[in-house]
Design an enzyme around this catalytic site. Structure first.
Site, PDB file in Angstrom:
ATOM      1  N   HIS A  91     105.940 -48.633  43.709  1.00  0.00           N
ATOM      2  CA  HIS A  91     107.241 -47.957  43.596  1.00  0.00           C
ATOM      3  C   HIS A  91     107.542 -47.138  44.836  1.00  0.00           C
ATOM      4  O   HIS A  91     106.821 -46.192  45.153  1.00  0.00           O
ATOM      5  CB  HIS A  91     107.236 -47.039  42.368  1.00  0.00           C
ATOM      6  CG  HIS A  91     108.596 -46.575  41.965  1.00  0.00           C
ATOM      7  ND1 HIS A  91     109.378 -47.243  41.049  1.00  0.00           N
ATOM      8  CD2 HIS A  91     109.328 -45.510  42.359  1.00  0.00           C
ATOM      9  CE1 HIS A  91     110.524 -46.594  40.889  1.00  0.00           C
ATOM     10  NE2 HIS A  91     110.520 -45.537  41.684  1.00  0.00           N
TER      11      HIS A  91
ATOM     12  N   ASP B 178     111.196 -45.469  46.787  1.00  0.00           N
ATOM     13  CA  ASP B 178     112.622 -45.219  46.573  1.00  0.00           C
ATOM     14  C   ASP B 178     113.465 -45.221  47.845  1.00  0.00           C
ATOM     15  O   ASP B 178     114.533 -44.599  47.865  1.00  0.00           O
ATOM     16  CB  ASP B 178     112.806 -43.894  45.840  1.00  0.00           C
ATOM     17  CG  ASP B 178     112.641 -44.024  44.336  1.00  0.00           C
ATOM     18  OD1 ASP B 178     113.380 -44.826  43.746  1.00  0.00           O
ATOM     19  OD2 ASP B 178     111.776 -43.346  43.756  1.00  0.00           O
TER      20      ASP B 178
ATOM     21  N   GLU C 259     114.717 -49.769  38.097  1.00  0.00           N
ATOM     22  CA  GLU C 259     114.187 -48.583  37.425  1.00  0.00           C
ATOM     23  C   GLU C 259     115.209 -48.064  36.423  1.00  0.00           C
ATOM     24  O   GLU C 259     116.073 -47.262  36.751  1.00  0.00           O
ATOM     25  CB  GLU C 259     113.835 -47.489  38.437  1.00  0.00           C
ATOM     26  CG  GLU C 259     113.115 -46.319  37.800  1.00  0.00           C
ATOM     27  CD  GLU C 259     112.679 -45.268  38.800  1.00  0.00           C
ATOM     28  OE1 GLU C 259     111.784 -44.479  38.465  1.00  0.00           O
ATOM     29  OE2 GLU C 259     113.244 -45.228  39.922  1.00  0.00           O
TER      30      GLU C 259
ATOM     31  N   HIS D 148     114.741 -44.785  32.138  1.00  0.00           N
ATOM     32  CA  HIS D 148     114.437 -43.762  33.132  1.00  0.00           C
ATOM     33  C   HIS D 148     114.354 -42.447  32.349  1.00  0.00           C
ATOM     34  O   HIS D 148     113.588 -42.352  31.389  1.00  0.00           O
ATOM     35  CB  HIS D 148     115.478 -43.730  34.256  1.00  0.00           C
ATOM     36  CG  HIS D 148     115.049 -42.887  35.419  1.00  0.00           C
ATOM     37  ND1 HIS D 148     115.652 -41.683  35.724  1.00  0.00           N
ATOM     38  CD2 HIS D 148     114.068 -43.052  36.329  1.00  0.00           C
ATOM     39  CE1 HIS D 148     115.055 -41.143  36.770  1.00  0.00           C
ATOM     40  NE2 HIS D 148     114.081 -41.953  37.163  1.00  0.00           N
TER      41      HIS D 148
ATOM     42  N   HIS E 168     108.060 -44.067  32.555  1.00  0.00           N
ATOM     43  CA  HIS E 168     109.263 -43.369  32.073  1.00  0.00           C
ATOM     44  C   HIS E 168     109.541 -43.554  30.590  1.00  0.00           C
ATOM     45  O   HIS E 168     110.426 -42.864  30.066  1.00  0.00           O
ATOM     46  CB  HIS E 168     110.523 -43.765  32.860  1.00  0.00           C
ATOM     47  CG  HIS E 168     110.647 -43.115  34.197  1.00  0.00           C
ATOM     48  ND1 HIS E 168     110.916 -41.774  34.340  1.00  0.00           N
ATOM     49  CD2 HIS E 168     110.533 -43.614  35.450  1.00  0.00           C
ATOM     50  CE1 HIS E 168     110.966 -41.482  35.635  1.00  0.00           C
ATOM     51  NE2 HIS E 168     110.724 -42.569  36.325  1.00  0.00           N
TER      52      HIS E 168
ATOM     53  N   HIS F 166     104.517 -46.414  38.333  1.00  0.00           N
ATOM     54  CA  HIS F 166     104.206 -45.133  38.976  1.00  0.00           C
ATOM     55  C   HIS F 166     103.963 -44.083  37.904  1.00  0.00           C
ATOM     56  O   HIS F 166     104.848 -43.332  37.531  1.00  0.00           O
ATOM     57  CB  HIS F 166     105.301 -44.704  39.959  1.00  0.00           C
ATOM     58  CG  HIS F 166     106.689 -44.593  39.403  1.00  0.00           C
ATOM     59  ND1 HIS F 166     107.295 -45.580  38.676  1.00  0.00           N
ATOM     60  CD2 HIS F 166     107.616 -43.590  39.480  1.00  0.00           C
ATOM     61  CE1 HIS F 166     108.518 -45.212  38.333  1.00  0.00           C
ATOM     62  NE2 HIS F 166     108.735 -43.998  38.789  1.00  0.00           N
TER      63      HIS F 166
ATOM     64  N   ASP G 277     105.623 -43.573  44.512  1.00  0.00           N
ATOM     65  CA  ASP G 277     106.894 -42.880  44.254  1.00  0.00           C
ATOM     66  C   ASP G 277     107.403 -42.152  45.492  1.00  0.00           C
ATOM     67  O   ASP G 277     108.166 -41.184  45.383  1.00  0.00           O
ATOM     68  CB  ASP G 277     106.766 -41.903  43.084  1.00  0.00           C
ATOM     69  CG  ASP G 277     108.114 -41.591  42.417  1.00  0.00           C
ATOM     70  OD1 ASP G 277     109.100 -42.291  42.707  1.00  0.00           O
ATOM     71  OD2 ASP G 277     108.175 -40.645  41.618  1.00  0.00           O
TER      72      ASP G 277
END
Length: 417
Positions: A40, A42, A153, A180, A221, A242, A350
């Site tokens: 993961h 971003d 995600e 999420h 999540h 993650h 992350d």
């Protein structure tokens, strides 16, 4: 009486040499053979937030001058130089969009994020290669490129439509995190008040259809009951792209032992996160106290936000935030190995979705330091190769095999309108 040696001299010499290797040498050899497959990152939402997805002038070779561009003046954690330094061989790029969006907007925004990520990959053909299968990953790594995969995600990105899910897969998405930060109409999130008791019937069909397609089911999540429900339905290994171990850090985002104990039967992996609030229990407790103090001061100084802000800053000076460490992150890996086994661990940093990683792993260049720490703790080169890449490749191949076995099964149909 002398006992005859059972090993030839050359084998004894080789074994002696191996045992004498330093943790640094063991980690280096492991990452050379199996570079990090990170679950993961971003960067895509950074492209959206900082540049509105206008990347014609964006330099991904070196992003260390990006701090002034950000509202919080935070430098990006990721670029090609630091990915190479961090021994990253494969990367799931998160095509995340805000959970606050209505579903139709989220669908459009996710397609835009897939588009900008694929454009970024295409801009650097010497360094990045789009990967859709485990074979693609291995081929890219063999050519010295960073295999680049797409992960969604948050299930709001499919607009409660299996048809949209199928089209996202066709566009290249190879995992979807079921929720999420908020519940969906079909699944409970870890950080929202329980609404459905896990997955609804439609949510179970989402898992089934993802298995049929060969898309990885990502349970980072989601609530504990959603995790359990997904494991009840899934016929392919799941991932946590993650997440950490809840026994080490009690955050609801982390994986409880009740779920870890089921992973060997399912075959899935927990890709251990680097976000300090999920890694260090001391940091998690500090965040809770800080939020409580913020609420207290906001009430105390109603209508006077400047005074509340100044008082909170004074509190933070008197109560400095604890720093997560590489050792903290290794503790999560130790615990997952103890409960689920070495075959069920991966890495999911992350980065660029948080303020910073642990001390010594502030950005993507820091992964080798984690593997040195694990080697110091007695992890073998084979163990480290499993954690860095091989476990995730196995999961991908298993998901692909499940999809191939269901190739004659029609798509799951649901009514529209």
């Amino acid at each position: 009486m002398r006992v005859a040696c059972l090993l030839p001299a050359a084998a004894l010499l080789a074994a002696s040499s191996l045992s004498a290797q330093s943790p640094e040498a063991v980690a280096e050899a492991a990452l050379e053979a199996a570079p990090v497959f990170d679950g993961h990152n971003d960067v895509p939402i950074q492209l959206r937030g900082r540049w509105g997805n206008m990347i014609g002038d964006f330099d991904f070779v070196d992003t260390t001058d990006t701090g002034p561009e950000h509202a919080e003046q935070r430098t990006m954690h990721t670029d090609l130089n630091r990915l190479r330094e961090g021994k990253v061989g494969a990367q799931f790029w998160s095509v995340y969009v805000s959970a606050a969006l209505e579903e139709p907007e989220a669908v459009q925004a996710t397609i835009e994020q897939i588009d900008v990520t694929r454009r970024l990959i295409d801009r650097y053909p010497g360094d990045l290669a789009l990967a859709l299968t485990a074979d693609d990953v291995e081929a890219a790594v063999a050519r010295g490129k960073i295999a680049s995969l797409l992960g969604m995600e948050g299930g709001y990105s499919i607009g409660s439509s299996l048809a949209v899910l199928r089209q996202m897969y066709a566009l290249g998405a190879r995992y979807m995190t079921l929720t999420h930060s908020r519940n969906l109409s079909w699944a409970d999130s870890a950080t929202d008040a329980p609404e459905h008791g896990g997955l609804t019937d439609f949510g179970r069909n989402v898992v089934r259809e993802m298995n049929r397609l060969g898309m990885l089911v990502d349970l980072s999540h989601v609530s504990e009951q959603t995790m359990q429900d997904a494991l009840d339905v899934a016929v392919a290994p799941v991932i946590f792209s993650h997440s950490g171990a809840r026994m080490i850090n009690g955050h609801a985002r982390n994986v409880p032992d009740s779920v870890l104990r089921r992973l060997p039967e399912n075959g899935g992996v927990v890709m251990v996160v680097a976000l300090p609030g999920y890694v260090s229990e001391e940091a998690r407790q500090w965040y809770a106290r800080q939020q409580a103090e913020d609420a207290r001061l906001s009430t105390l100084w109603q209508g006077q936000p400047d005074k509340a802000e100044a008082a909170l800053a004074e509190w933070e000076r008197a109560n400095p935030e604890p720093k997560a460490t590489i050792s903290d992150m290794a503790d999560h890996i130790d615990h997952i190995r103890k409960v689920a086994g070495i075959d069920h661990i991966g890495i999911g940093g992350d980065y660029d979705g948080m303020d910073t990683g642990p001390v010594g792993m502030e950005d993507v260049s820091g992964y080798p330091a984690l593997f040195v720490e694990l080697a110091r703790r007695g992890y073998s080169q084979e163990d480290l190769e499993k954690i860095s890449m091989r476990n995730v490749l196995r999961v991908m191949r298993a998901a692909e095999a499940v999809a191939a076995a269901q190739a004659d099964q029609p798509p799951i149909e649901t009514p529209v309108g």
